[in-house]
Design a protein around this motif. Structure first.
Motif, PDB file in Angstrom:
ATOM      1  N   ARG A 142      40.243  47.864  34.845  1.00  0.00           N
ATOM      2  CA  ARG A 142      39.014  47.227  35.331  1.00  0.00           C
ATOM      3  C   ARG A 142      37.971  47.227  34.206  1.00  0.00           C
ATOM      4  N   ARG A 187      43.023  41.829  36.187  1.00  0.00           N
ATOM      5  CA  ARG A 187      42.804  41.165  37.472  1.00  0.00           C
ATOM      6  C   ARG A 187      41.344  41.258  37.925  1.00  0.00           C
ATOM      7  N   GLU A 188      40.693  42.382  37.647  1.00  0.00           N
ATOM      8  CA  GLU A 188      39.308  42.578  38.078  1.00  0.00           C
ATOM      9  C   GLU A 188      38.422  42.833  36.871  1.00  0.00           C
ATOM     10  N   GLU A 223      40.577  36.824  38.838  1.00  0.00           N
ATOM     11  CA  GLU A 223      40.968  36.981  40.236  1.00  0.00           C
ATOM     12  C   GLU A 223      39.900  37.702  41.055  1.00  0.00           C
ATOM     13  N   ARG A 224      39.171  38.639  40.400  1.00  0.00           N
ATOM     14  CA  ARG A 224      38.125  39.348  41.144  1.00  0.00           C
ATOM     15  C   ARG A 224      36.993  39.735  40.207  1.00  0.00           C
ATOM     16  N   ARG A 248      37.141  35.907  45.671  1.00  0.00           N
ATOM     17  CA  ARG A 248      37.271  36.383  44.297  1.00  0.00           C
ATOM     18  C   ARG A 248      36.089  37.252  43.870  1.00  0.00           C
ATOM     19  N   SER A 377      42.293  44.500  50.678  1.00  0.00           N
ATOM     20  CA  SER A 377      42.697  44.070  49.345  1.00  0.00           C
ATOM     21  C   SER A 377      42.315  45.137  48.324  1.00  0.00           C
ATOM     22  N   VAL A 379      42.902  46.587  44.003  1.00  0.00           N
ATOM     23  CA  VAL A 379      43.439  46.434  42.656  1.00  0.00           C
ATOM     24  C   VAL A 379      44.132  47.742  42.304  1.00  0.00           C
ATOM     25  N   SER A 387      39.939  49.653  46.506  1.00  0.00           N
ATOM     26  CA  SER A 387      39.786  48.501  47.396  1.00  0.00           C
ATOM     27  C   SER A 387      38.577  47.670  46.991  1.00  0.00           C
ATOM     28  N   GLU A 388      38.557  46.425  47.455  1.00  0.00           N
ATOM     29  CA  GLU A 388      37.413  45.582  47.114  1.00  0.00           C
ATOM     30  C   GLU A 388      36.135  46.134  47.735  1.00  0.00           C
ATOM     31  N   ARG A 403      47.305  45.010  39.442  1.00  0.00           N
ATOM     32  CA  ARG A 403      47.719  43.970  40.381  1.00  0.00           C
ATOM     33  C   ARG A 403      46.748  43.960  41.567  1.00  0.00           C
ATOM     34  N   ILE A 404      46.494  42.805  42.119  1.00  0.00           N
ATOM     35  CA  ILE A 404      45.716  42.724  43.355  1.00  0.00           C
ATOM     36  C   ILE A 404      46.686  42.470  44.493  1.00  0.00           C
TER      37      ILE A 404
END
Length: 427
Positions: A142, A187-188, A223-224, A248, A377, A379, A387-388, A403-404
């Motif tokens: 991240r 991904r994030e 992606e995020r 996203r 969801s 990562v 989590s988000e 990975r998400i």
């Protein structure tokens, strides 16, 4: 070949500065060491938001000099900007570099030293100074991208404007390019700043953080995105609506509160009142029912009476916080609050901190329990997942990091939740 090791103290923006320093040193041909024992140069990138932060730096200097006397020690960051002479007097310190000269560190360490202190007027800084983020720290999944620095507010307790300077923003094109590049690997991406919600206010024309987010969603494949911390009044309806409407953007609202007492907020010179803050949180939760809601809270601000503390505690009790960062007030030389004759006894400050931390822990546990049986969801990290809505997640089995994925939650753990399939502890 010289080898260097960096230790970062403090906030996400400081960590992003550390990543920029690391990139600059690597570009000069220095190699990164695994720890201080392998380093020719140790860089301490400091915080100065509390007296405890200063003390941690001094302890680190003494320990490194004692255990690794061969290493040169360079101290930079906010503490270095605020009190360079104080740091320079510490045994083992070879160079002190303020935030005003932080981007010159790669040149300073590869040339003969012309003095022990490199510092200038931070308010002379007009441009946003940073460097590309080449890698993510911590779990390495991240990356933290600083897009704003400095602060134009003058909260009566805060030293940050005097060590970071005026609010300055990375250009929209620079941010888009950086996020596009990072999204090829990660991904994030976490967007951070000293006063992130003020991004763009120093540009000509009406450009706001929400406009930047729209560009990032339209022009990059990230992606995020996650916002690190935004002042409550910068969480506009437009920004919250974009967060709610996009899969996203992480459903994570961190809005510094400091106090739930109107009178204390006035003495702090904060630009909102409890009713304004509550309105923003209510709006966020109405359109993002499962979002994380976090706050920074301060106890023992000068003049805080028992009644004002209770007012703040009750306010926090009423709001749907999912976590709290509780800080005990610490006098910062040069701030108006430090000159107040109404300092709260330290023992009282600490007791109030204990009370609010217990309240925050209870609210956090309630929120984690509410996730049991839900699919959320996350990562994946090197160890576990996030989590988000900002919960640590223990995974049921091995999964690749970065990975998400969607996971069903089966229970709570000591400080997070567990994916269904792990032996759950429900409390």
């Amino acid at each position: 070949m010289q080898r260097f090791w960096i230790k970062n103290f403090g906030c996400r923006a400081s960590q992003a500065d550390g990543a920029a320093i690391e990139a600059g040193l690597a570009a000069k041909g220095l190699a990164s060491a695994n720890d201080a024992s392998e380093a020719d140069l140790v860089v301490l990138n400091t915080c100065t938001v509390t007296a405890t932060a200063d003390d941690e730096v001094r302890q680190a200097v003494r320990r490194i000099h004692r255990e690794h006397p061969q290493a040169r020690i360079l101290v930079t960051g906010c503490y270095a900007q605020r009190a360079p002479e104080e740091i320079a007097r510490l045994d083992g310190v070879s160079l002190v570099v303020g935030n005003s000269h932080k981007t010159r560190i790669p040149d300073l360490v590869t040339e003969p030293y012309h003095g022990q202190i490199a510092i200038g007027d931070i308010f002379d800084q007009r441009d946003f100074l940073s460097a590309p983020v080449n890698d993510a720290l911590g779990d390495r999944t991240r990356p933290n991208l600083k897009i704003q620095d400095g602060c134009n507010n003058r909260c009566s307790f805060c030293i940050i404007p005097f060590v970071r300077g005026r609010s300055r923003s990375a250009s929209p094109d620079q941010v888009v390019d950086e996020v596009r590049r990072l999204s090829e690997k990660y991904r994030e991406v976490v967007l951070s700043g000293i006063n992130l919600g003020r991004w763009g206010r120093d540009f000509d024309g009406r450009v706001r953080l929400v406009d930047l987010l729209r560009r990032l969603l339209e022009e990059t494949p990230v992606e995020r995105l996650r916002l690190s911390s935004v002042e409550p009044m910068d969480f506009s309806d437009e920004l919250l609506g974009l967060m709610a409407g996009s899969s996203r953007i992480a459903k994570h609202v961190h809005a510094p509160l400091q106090s739930g007492s109107d009178r204390v907020l006035r003495r702090m010179h904060r630009k909102y009142r409890p009713r304004h803050y509550a309105d923003r949180i209510a709006k966020a939760r109405s359109i993002m029912p499962d979002c994380a809601v976090g706050a920074d809270v301060m106890t023992g601000f000068p003049g805080e009476t028992d009644a004002e503390f209770e007012e703040s505690r009750a306010f926090i009790e009423r709001l749907p916080f999912t976590y709290l960062h509780v800080f005990t007030y610490s006098e910062r030389p040069g701030t108006p609050a430090a000159e107040s004759a109404e300092q709260v006894p330290v023992s009282v400050r600490r007791e109030r901190t204990r009370i609010l931390r217990e309240l925050g822990a209870r609210k956090n546990l309630e929120f984690r329990r509410s996730m049991i049986g839900r699919t959320i969801s996350v990562v994946t990290l090197d160890h576990g997942a996030l989590s988000e809505n900002y919960l640590k997640v223990a995974l049921a089995g091995d999964r690749p990091a970065n990975r998400i994925v969607d996971l069903r939650i089966g229970g709570v753990s000591g400080d997070g939740v567990r994916e269904a399939g792990v032996l759950s502890v429900i409390r």
